[in-house]
Design a protein around this motif. Sequence first.
Motif, mmCIF file in Angstrom:
data_model
loop_
_atom_site.group_PDB
_atom_site.id
_atom_site.type_symbol
_atom_site.label_atom_id
_atom_site.label_comp_id
_atom_site.label_asym_id
_atom_site.label_seq_id
_atom_site.Cartn_x
_atom_site.Cartn_y
_atom_site.Cartn_z
ATOM 1 N N PHE A 57 0.836 -1.204 0.000
ATOM 2 C CA PHE A 57 0.000 0.000 0.000
ATOM 3 C C PHE A 57 0.872 1.257 0.000
ATOM 4 C CE2 PHE A 57 -2.556 -3.256 2.260
ATOM 5 C CZ PHE A 57 -3.481 -3.449 1.249
ATOM 6 N N LEU A 58 2.007 1.194 0.673
ATOM 7 C CA LEU A 58 2.967 2.290 0.655
ATOM 8 C C LEU A 58 3.455 2.542 -0.764
ATOM 9 C CD1 LEU A 58 5.021 4.229 2.057
ATOM 10 C CD2 LEU A 58 6.506 2.260 2.286
ATOM 11 N N GLY A 59 3.797 1.461 -1.469
ATOM 12 C CA GLY A 59 4.271 1.595 -2.846
ATOM 13 C C GLY A 59 3.214 2.152 -3.770
ATOM 14 N N VAL A 60 2.000 1.670 -3.654
ATOM 15 C CA VAL A 60 0.910 2.170 -4.495
ATOM 16 C C VAL A 60 0.698 3.664 -4.241
ATOM 17 C CG1 VAL A 60 -1.588 2.057 -4.868
ATOM 18 C CG2 VAL A 60 -0.256 -0.045 -4.733
ATOM 19 N N GLY A 61 0.660 4.049 -2.979
ATOM 20 C CA GLY A 61 0.455 5.462 -2.657
ATOM 21 C C GLY A 61 1.608 6.341 -3.094
ATOM 22 N N ALA A 62 2.835 5.877 -2.886
ATOM 23 C CA ALA A 62 4.006 6.681 -3.242
ATOM 24 C C ALA A 62 4.102 6.892 -4.748
ATOM 25 C CB ALA A 62 5.269 6.008 -2.719
ATOM 26 N N TYR A 63 3.892 5.834 -5.521
ATOM 27 C CA TYR A 63 3.962 5.991 -6.973
ATOM 28 C C TYR A 63 2.779 6.786 -7.504
ATOM 29 C CZ TYR A 63 8.128 3.226 -7.688
ATOM 30 O OH TYR A 63 9.420 2.792 -7.693
ATOM 31 N N THR A 64 1.621 6.656 -6.894
ATOM 32 C CA THR A 64 0.480 7.472 -7.305
ATOM 33 C C THR A 64 0.773 8.949 -7.057
ATOM 34 O OG1 THR A 64 -1.030 5.669 -6.774
ATOM 35 C CG2 THR A 64 -1.979 7.865 -6.973
ATOM 36 N N GLN A 65 1.327 9.250 -5.887
ATOM 37 C CA GLN A 65 1.714 10.631 -5.568
ATOM 38 C C GLN A 65 2.719 11.144 -6.591
ATOM 39 O OE1 GLN A 65 0.839 12.721 -2.946
ATOM 40 N NE2 GLN A 65 2.238 14.297 -3.638
ATOM 41 N N ALA A 66 3.721 10.327 -6.914
ATOM 42 C CA ALA A 66 4.763 10.751 -7.851
ATOM 43 C C ALA A 66 4.191 11.001 -9.245
ATOM 44 C CB ALA A 66 5.864 9.695 -7.912
ATOM 45 N N VAL A 67 3.356 10.111 -9.722
ATOM 46 C CA VAL A 67 2.790 10.257 -11.067
ATOM 47 C C VAL A 67 1.919 11.506 -11.144
ATOM 48 C CG1 VAL A 67 1.149 9.230 -12.698
ATOM 49 C CG2 VAL A 67 2.949 7.823 -11.679
ATOM 50 N N PHE A 68 1.038 11.696 -10.164
ATOM 51 C CA PHE A 68 0.163 12.874 -10.195
ATOM 52 C C PHE A 68 0.956 14.172 -10.021
ATOM 53 C CE2 PHE A 68 -3.552 10.052 -9.020
ATOM 54 C CZ PHE A 68 -4.184 10.211 -10.252
ATOM 55 N N THR A 69 1.971 14.159 -9.175
ATOM 56 C CA THR A 69 2.785 15.366 -8.985
ATOM 57 C C THR A 69 3.514 15.726 -10.271
ATOM 58 O OG1 THR A 69 3.060 14.884 -6.641
ATOM 59 C CG2 THR A 69 4.638 16.404 -7.623
ATOM 60 N N ASN A 70 4.064 14.712 -10.967
ATOM 61 C CA ASN A 70 4.762 14.977 -12.227
ATOM 62 C C ASN A 70 3.813 15.386 -13.344
ATOM 63 O OD1 ASN A 70 7.288 14.576 -11.175
ATOM 64 N ND2 ASN A 70 7.405 12.438 -11.787
ATOM 65 N N MET A 71 2.532 15.049 -13.220
ATOM 66 C CA MET A 71 1.538 15.481 -14.208
ATOM 67 C C MET A 71 1.098 16.920 -13.971
ATOM 68 S SD MET A 71 -0.825 12.024 -14.535
ATOM 69 C CE MET A 71 -2.267 12.989 -14.876
ATOM 70 N N GLY A 72 1.543 17.527 -12.872
ATOM 71 C CA GLY A 72 1.198 18.911 -12.590
ATOM 72 C C GLY A 72 0.024 19.085 -11.639
ATOM 73 N N VAL A 73 -0.459 17.986 -11.069
ATOM 74 C CA VAL A 73 -1.552 18.079 -10.099
ATOM 75 C C VAL A 73 -0.999 18.707 -8.821
ATOM 76 C CG1 VAL A 73 -3.199 16.725 -8.731
ATOM 77 C CG2 VAL A 73 -2.690 16.065 -11.081
ATOM 78 N N PRO A 74 -1.701 19.656 -8.218
ATOM 79 C CA PRO A 74 -1.210 20.269 -6.979
ATOM 80 C C PRO A 74 -0.958 19.213 -5.895
ATOM 81 C CG PRO A 74 -3.066 21.508 -7.829
ATOM 82 C CD PRO A 74 -2.952 20.273 -8.671
ATOM 83 N N PHE A 75 0.054 19.478 -5.076
ATOM 84 C CA PHE A 75 0.513 18.515 -4.078
ATOM 85 C C PHE A 75 -0.597 18.021 -3.148
ATOM 86 C CE2 PHE A 75 2.388 17.494 0.051
ATOM 87 C CZ PHE A 75 3.288 16.502 -0.333
ATOM 88 N N PRO A 76 -1.426 18.891 -2.551
ATOM 89 C CA PRO A 76 -2.470 18.377 -1.649
ATOM 90 C C PRO A 76 -3.478 17.470 -2.356
ATOM 91 C CG PRO A 76 -2.166 20.734 -1.321
ATOM 92 C CD PRO A 76 -1.388 20.355 -2.540
ATOM 93 N N ILE A 77 -3.819 17.807 -3.591
ATOM 94 C CA ILE A 77 -4.761 16.975 -4.336
ATOM 95 C C ILE A 77 -4.119 15.643 -4.697
ATOM 96 C CG2 ILE A 77 -6.089 16.810 -6.485
ATOM 97 C CD1 ILE A 77 -6.452 19.873 -6.282
ATOM 98 N N ALA A 78 -2.846 15.670 -5.108
ATOM 99 C CA ALA A 78 -2.136 14.428 -5.432
ATOM 100 C C ALA A 78 -2.013 13.536 -4.195
ATOM 101 C CB ALA A 78 -0.759 14.742 -6.007
ATOM 102 N N LEU A 79 -1.782 14.140 -3.040
ATOM 103 C CA LEU A 79 -1.689 13.371 -1.800
ATOM 104 C C LEU A 79 -3.027 12.727 -1.465
ATOM 105 C CD1 LEU A 79 0.139 12.567 0.573
ATOM 106 C CD2 LEU A 79 -0.661 14.609 1.754
ATOM 107 N N ALA A 80 -4.109 13.479 -1.637
ATOM 108 C CA ALA A 80 -5.439 12.922 -1.370
ATOM 109 C C ALA A 80 -5.759 11.792 -2.353
ATOM 110 C CB ALA A 80 -6.491 14.022 -1.458
#
Length: 169
Positions: A28-51
């Motif tokens: 679950f850590l890996g899924v969340g971390a890579y999801t955060q990374a992908v969304f952040t690199n796509m330009g999604v704001p950090f709080p939204i990418a974290l959510a």
Amino acid sequence: ILIYSIVGLGLMLLAGFTGLFSIGHAAFLGVGAYTQAVFTNMGVPFPIALALAGLLSAAVGVIVGLPALRVKDIYLGIATLSFGFIVEEVLARWESVTGGNAGVHIKPPNIFGWKVTSGEEFYFVCLVIAVGSTLTILNLLRSPTGRAFVAIRDSEISAQSMGIHLARY
């Protein structure tokens, strides 16, 4: 780090307050971390990418948790360990998204127009999120849901006889 602190709180909640034995938190850590990374690199704001990362990790948890409702004790640990190995292989082999074993480089977080540029600033961002997550878990444990978790940990049969729906919790 952020996802790790949130998953660590989830592990405390799962093992300490429900008495369940799970070894799948790294997945679950890996899924969340890579999801955060992908969304952040796509330009999604950090709080939204974290959510979104938290929501996707929770969705994966539900997908894994529903079939695991039937297993208990060491068998739950084995099932979650197996899931962890599967996720590790998927993340290592899906190089177009995860970068394989090399990982993904992410942009510095941008939080409501404030760009985190140093390690110290990022530490305080992590600290605020970890404290907020801890307070959320503490409030959850004081609620009827938290009391149901403790009842399930103490005796599943007694909890079920008091009307607590085990699968839902």
